[in-house]
Write an enzyme that holds these catalytic residues in place. Structure first.
Site, PDB file in Angstrom:
ATOM      1  N   HIS A 158       0.818  -1.217   0.000  1.00  0.00           N
ATOM      2  CA  HIS A 158       0.000   0.000   0.000  1.00  0.00           C
ATOM      3  C   HIS A 158       0.855   1.272   0.000  1.00  0.00           C
ATOM      4  CE1 HIS A 158      -3.596  -2.316   0.400  1.00  0.00           C
ATOM      5  NE2 HIS A 158      -3.299  -2.771   1.602  1.00  0.00           N
ATOM      6  N   ASP A 193      -2.733 -10.622  -2.236  1.00  0.00           N
ATOM      7  CA  ASP A 193      -3.298 -10.131  -0.986  1.00  0.00           C
ATOM      8  C   ASP A 193      -4.796  -9.873  -1.164  1.00  0.00           C
ATOM      9  OD1 ASP A 193      -1.994  -8.558   1.673  1.00  0.00           O
ATOM     10  OD2 ASP A 193      -3.946  -7.789   1.054  1.00  0.00           O
ATOM     11  N   HIS A 195      -6.375  -7.352  -0.221  1.00  0.00           N
ATOM     12  CA  HIS A 195      -6.529  -5.945  -0.568  1.00  0.00           C
ATOM     13  C   HIS A 195      -5.722  -5.621  -1.828  1.00  0.00           C
ATOM     14  CE1 HIS A 195      -6.953  -6.063   3.929  1.00  0.00           C
ATOM     15  NE2 HIS A 195      -8.037  -5.378   3.613  1.00  0.00           N
TER      16      HIS A 195
END
Length: 340
Positions: A158, A193, A195
């Site tokens: 991220h 993942d 996300h």
């Protein structure tokens, strides 16, 4: 399988996590290291401490301004009268082109995307060694043509080139892919993942020399919300070099594996000759984030499927949070890959 980890990564111990307006303990805890380390050992991994390759490979994908911020912000924040014990922003710019403030509070808002990436006194050094683990892993697969596992914690996918977010500070998978690229490889990053790897996407979105593909829970109602949709294909020179494969909440092993085949087709069409797997284990049915419904057996099948690409492969740890199945999920993934 060779594995890389530095004990200094455990020093980052964030306390706060705000979601849906509620403050709760941060799920990205050092205990993750203990469980993941055990899972890797059970899969037959042999751990080494990473070498220090310096700031250069990190600065290849992160801006000097951002790295300076990470190195100094906690000290600056601590000088603010009444400031909290962790750097957590309360204001953000509307655009990356907005003015860059002088204040620590303003810079925190500029360089931290959300409230899920609190910075402590030990965050930068832990993230630095997390990145060095990924760098050593990349160097190992480049030299040997084999596979390796980097127990990179805190995670990284991220983190943008100039912004932290979602428990992530330095983009370990992106750093590893760039390290491979400068050594003459044509790398792809496969993000599994739960996300979407929005930082990784942003880092390479206008580039054609690293292919990025992500399977994740549909972000229409799931973090990171603003990125990870199927229409995001890259921009400029990078148009067509980013592939998002969002999945409905609760997707099971069978559907996931079929979607993974689509990712493989694009990876092969790219001419990939080295693979970085952003290995999130939070797609598991018992993970606290409850996005997808992959079983422990399913992770073994995912590992075996990735092995079918027959590429030098670096697994870089991303998500996967505290549950009784966390260690077993890593063991299943790495064992499935090794056996295939």
């Amino acid at each position: 399988m060779k594995a890389f980890f530095d004990a200094r990564q455990a020093a980052h111990d964030p306390k706060h996590f705000m979601a849906n307006g509620a403050l709760s303990p941060n799920p990205e805890q050092p205990e993750r290291i203990t469980r993941l380390h055990a899972g890797a050992l059970a899969a037959g991994c042999a751990f080494e401490t990473p070498l220090d390759a310096g700031i250069g490979p990190i600065a290849a994908v992160h801006t000097p301004q951002y790295l300076t911020f990470l190195q100094n912000i906690y000290t600056r924040w601590s000088r603010i009268e009444g400031a909290g014990e962790e750097v957590i922003p309360n204001v953000h710019p509307a655009n990356r082109t907005d003015s860059y403030p002088l204040s620590a509070v303003g810079q925190a808002g500029y360089h931290q995307a959300d409230t899920a990436c609190p910075i402590t006194a030990d965050t930068y050094h832990a993230a630095y060694w997390s990145a060095q683990s990924a760098i050593s892993g990349a160097d190992y697969i480049a030299k040997t043509g084999k596979a390796a596992y980097a127990l990179s914690r805190p995670p990284g996918h991220h983190a943008f080139g100039d912004m932290a977010g979602g428990f992530c500070f330095l983009n370990n998978s992106g750093i590893a892919a760039e390290r491979l690229r400068v050594q003459g490889f044509r790398p792809a990053i496969l993000d599994v993942d739960v996300h979407h790897g929005n930082g990784t996407q942003g880092m390479f979105y206008e580039r054609s020399d690293v292919f990025t593909v992500s399977l994740h829970a549909d972000p229409a109602r799931f973090y990171p919300f603003f990125w990870g949709h199927a229409q995001e294909r890259g921009q400029g020179l990078g148009l067509g070099y980013n592939l998002n494969l969002p999945l409905p909440r609760g997707t099971d092993d069978t559907t996931y594996l079929k979607t993974l085949d689509k990712a493989f087709e694009s990876i092969e069409a790219f001419g990939c000759n080295a693979l970085v797997v952003a290995l999130g284990l939070d797609a598991h049915i018992e993970d606290p984030f409850q996005g997808l419904a992959i079983t422990t057996t399913g992770f073994g099948q995912i590992g075996a499927a990735i092995a079918g690409l027959k590429l030098p492969t670096l697994f870089v740890q991303e998500g996967g949070y505290l549950s009784d199945a966390l260690a077993d999920n890593l063991t299943s993934t790495l064992t499935g890959f090794a056996r295939a």
